[in-house]
Design a protein around this motif. Structure first.
Motif, PDB file in Angstrom:
ATOM      1  N   PRO A  20     -62.194  40.291 -42.082  1.00 20.50           N
ATOM      2  CA  PRO A  20     -61.239  41.152 -41.388  1.00 20.50           C
ATOM      3  C   PRO A  20     -61.602  42.638 -41.482  1.00 20.50           C
ATOM      4  O   PRO A  20     -61.320  43.404 -40.563  1.00 20.50           O
ATOM      5  CB  PRO A  20     -59.917  40.852 -42.090  1.00 20.50           C
ATOM      6  N   VAL A  21     -62.199  43.051 -42.601  1.00 18.24           N
ATOM      7  CA  VAL A  21     -62.650  44.441 -42.722  1.00 18.24           C
ATOM      8  C   VAL A  21     -63.694  44.743 -41.656  1.00 18.24           C
ATOM      9  O   VAL A  21     -63.644  45.781 -40.978  1.00 18.24           O
ATOM     10  CB  VAL A  21     -63.224  44.712 -44.131  1.00 18.24           C
ATOM     11  N   GLU A  22     -64.621  43.838 -41.466  1.00 25.17           N
ATOM     12  CA  GLU A  22     -65.661  44.030 -40.458  1.00 25.17           C
ATOM     13  C   GLU A  22     -65.064  44.125 -39.057  1.00 25.17           C
ATOM     14  O   GLU A  22     -65.444  44.984 -38.255  1.00 25.17           O
ATOM     15  CB  GLU A  22     -66.670  42.880 -40.521  1.00 25.17           C
ATOM     16  N   ARG A  23     -64.096  43.257 -38.755  1.00 24.49           N
ATOM     17  CA  ARG A  23     -63.483  43.273 -37.425  1.00 24.49           C
ATOM     18  C   ARG A  23     -62.666  44.541 -37.196  1.00 24.49           C
ATOM     19  O   ARG A  23     -62.715  45.143 -36.114  1.00 24.49           O
ATOM     20  CB  ARG A  23     -62.620  42.019 -37.230  1.00 24.49           C
ATOM     21  N   ALA A  24     -61.927  44.956 -38.209  1.00 19.87           N
ATOM     22  CA  ALA A  24     -61.157  46.198 -38.073  1.00 19.87           C
ATOM     23  C   ALA A  24     -62.087  47.397 -37.942  1.00 19.87           C
ATOM     24  O   ALA A  24     -61.808  48.338 -37.185  1.00 19.87           O
ATOM     25  CB  ALA A  24     -60.223  46.372 -39.272  1.00 19.87           C
ATOM     26  N   ALA A  25     -63.192  47.377 -38.664  1.00 21.28           N
ATOM     27  CA  ALA A  25     -64.161  48.475 -38.577  1.00 21.28           C
ATOM     28  C   ALA A  25     -64.756  48.561 -37.182  1.00 21.28           C
ATOM     29  O   ALA A  25     -64.978  49.664 -36.651  1.00 21.28           O
ATOM     30  CB  ALA A  25     -65.254  48.297 -39.620  1.00 21.28           C
ATOM     31  N   ALA A  26     -65.021  47.419 -36.562  1.00 18.85           N
ATOM     32  CA  ALA A  26     -65.569  47.423 -35.207  1.00 18.85           C
ATOM     33  C   ALA A  26     -64.575  48.035 -34.226  1.00 18.85           C
ATOM     34  O   ALA A  26     -64.957  48.787 -33.313  1.00 18.85           O
ATOM     35  CB  ALA A  26     -65.931  46.001 -34.787  1.00 18.85           C
ATOM     36  N   VAL A  27     -63.285  47.729 -34.406  1.00 26.97           N
ATOM     37  CA  VAL A  27     -62.259  48.347 -33.553  1.00 26.97           C
ATOM     38  C   VAL A  27     -62.244  49.861 -33.758  1.00 26.97           C
ATOM     39  O   VAL A  27     -62.206  50.639 -32.787  1.00 26.97           O
ATOM     40  CB  VAL A  27     -60.872  47.743 -33.862  1.00 26.97           C
ATOM     41  N   CYS A  28     -62.277  50.290 -35.013  1.00 27.03           N
ATOM     42  CA  CYS A  28     -62.272  51.726 -35.291  1.00 27.03           C
ATOM     43  C   CYS A  28     -63.513  52.400 -34.716  1.00 27.03           C
ATOM     44  O   CYS A  28     -63.431  53.498 -34.149  1.00 27.03           O
ATOM     45  CB  CYS A  28     -62.180  51.967 -36.797  1.00 27.03           C
ATOM     46  N   ARG A  29     -64.649  51.755 -34.848  1.00 28.17           N
ATOM     47  CA  ARG A  29     -65.878  52.298 -34.253  1.00 28.17           C
ATOM     48  C   ARG A  29     -65.697  52.497 -32.755  1.00 28.17           C
ATOM     49  O   ARG A  29     -65.993  53.573 -32.217  1.00 28.17           O
ATOM     50  CB  ARG A  29     -67.029  51.319 -34.513  1.00 28.17           C
ATOM     51  N   ASP A  30     -65.206  51.487 -32.066  1.00 28.66           N
ATOM     52  CA  ASP A  30     -65.071  51.557 -30.612  1.00 28.66           C
ATOM     53  C   ASP A  30     -64.011  52.564 -30.188  1.00 28.66           C
ATOM     54  O   ASP A  30     -64.098  53.126 -29.086  1.00 28.66           O
ATOM     55  CB  ASP A  30     -64.723  50.178 -30.051  1.00 28.66           C
TER      56      ASP A  30
END
Length: 248
Positions: free
Chosen positions: A90-100
Motif C-alpha cells: 500500500p505504501v508503494e501504491r500511495a507513493a505512485a498516486v503522490c508522484r502522479d
C-alpha cells in the motif's frame, strides 16, 4: 520544498482537501490525513473510532488519497498526504498516486495510539529503523517525494541517528513533533541535509521563530490549523525570518 514555510499538520479524520483550501492564503503546504492504508492499520483505526477518535475510513484508501489530492490540483500550495501502514504494497501504491499528483507522501512514524502501534505502524516504526527505512525506500523508489513524521521523547530512540537513516533510504524531509524537547530540532538539522519541519506548540511569531533559530526549514501548525489569525502570524514570522536569511 515550499513557501511560505508554514505547513498544516495532519489531523486524523479532519485534514481533508476542504480543510486545506480554507486557509491557502497562509500556508505553503498541507499534510492531509492521516489515513490507514492496509488491513492491519484500518482495523486499528476502526478500533480507535470505537472510543470516539476521528479517523478517515473510506472503502478504498488509495482512491481516497487520489481524490483528495485531485481536489487540490489547482490550489496554490504543496499537497502532501500522511499515511500509516505496516506493509509495503500500500505504501508503494500511495507513493505512485503522490508522484502522479506532484504531492509529498508522508510516512507516519508518529502515532502513539496503542491500536496503531500494535498493528506495527506509527511510533512502532521509530523503534524499528529497518522497517521504517524499507517504507522510505519503497516510497522513494516509486518516485514520490518522501517526508517522515516522527516524535521526540521516545525512550531509546535517537532522532538524529534515525534522521540519517531515513535520509540514506531516500527521504527528502523529516517532520518533527518536538514535544517538550525543542532543541532536538537543532540536533536533527545539524545531522542531516533533510528539509526539517518543526511541529508542536506553534501558535504565533515567537514559537515559530524559536524553531527557526534551532535550524528548522519550516514549521507546521496542528490544532489551530483552522485559525487564520494564528496562521497569519506564523506566516509573517516565517517570511521575516527567511527574508533576513537571504539579505543577511
Amino acid at each position: 520544498m515550499f513557501r511560505p514555510r508554514v505547513a498544516l499538520a495532519s489531523l486524523s479524520g479532519e485534514a481533508d482537501a476542504d480543510w486545506a483550501r480554507a486557509v491557502t492564503d497562509h500556508v505553503g503546504c498541507a499534510f492531509l490525513g492521516g489515513i490507514a492504508l492496509d488491513e492491519a492499520t484500518r482495523e486499528a483505526a476502526r478500533e480507535m473510532t470505537d472510543r470516539d477518535r476521528s479517523e478517515f475510513l473510506p472503502e478504498d484508501p488509495i482512491a481516497f488519497v487520489d481524490t483528495q489530492l485531485g481536489a487540490l490540483a489547482d490550489a496554490p500550495l504543496q499537497a502532501a498526504f500522511n499515511v500509516r501502514s505496516a506493509t509495503l504494497g500500500p505504501v508503494e501504491r500511495a507513493a505512485a498516486v503522490c508522484r502522479d499528483r506532484g504531492a509529498v507522501l508522508e510516512l507516519n512514524a508518529h502515532c502513539r495510539q496503542a491500536e496503531m502501534c500494535a498493528a506495527g505502524a506509527g511510533e512502532t516504526l521509530l523503534r524499528d529503523p529497518d522497517a521504517l527505512a524499507r517504507q522510505v525506500r519503497t516510497a522513494a523508489d516509486a518516485g514520490a517525494a518522501v517526508s517522515v513524521k516522527v516524535r521526540a521523547e521516545v525512550d531509546g530512540v535517537a532522532l538524529p541517528d534515525l534522521a540519517r537513516r531515513i535520509e540514506d533510504a531516500g527521504a527528502d524531509a523529516v517532520h518533527v513533533d518536538a514535544m517538550d524537547s525543542e532543541p532536538v530540532v537543532a540536533d536533527i538539522a545539524d545531522a542531516t541535509d533533510l528539509f526539517v519541519i518543526a511541529n508542536n506548540g506553534v501558535r504565533g511569531r515567537a514559537t515559530a521563530a524559536e524553531y527557526f533559530e534551532y535550524g528548522a526549514d519550516a514549521v507546521s501548525v496542528g490544532r489551530p490549523s483552522d485559525d487564520p489569525e494564528v496562521l497569519a502570524a506564523v506566516r509573517e514570522a516565517a517570511n521575516d525570518w527567511f527574508s533576513q536569511e537571504v539579505t543577511g
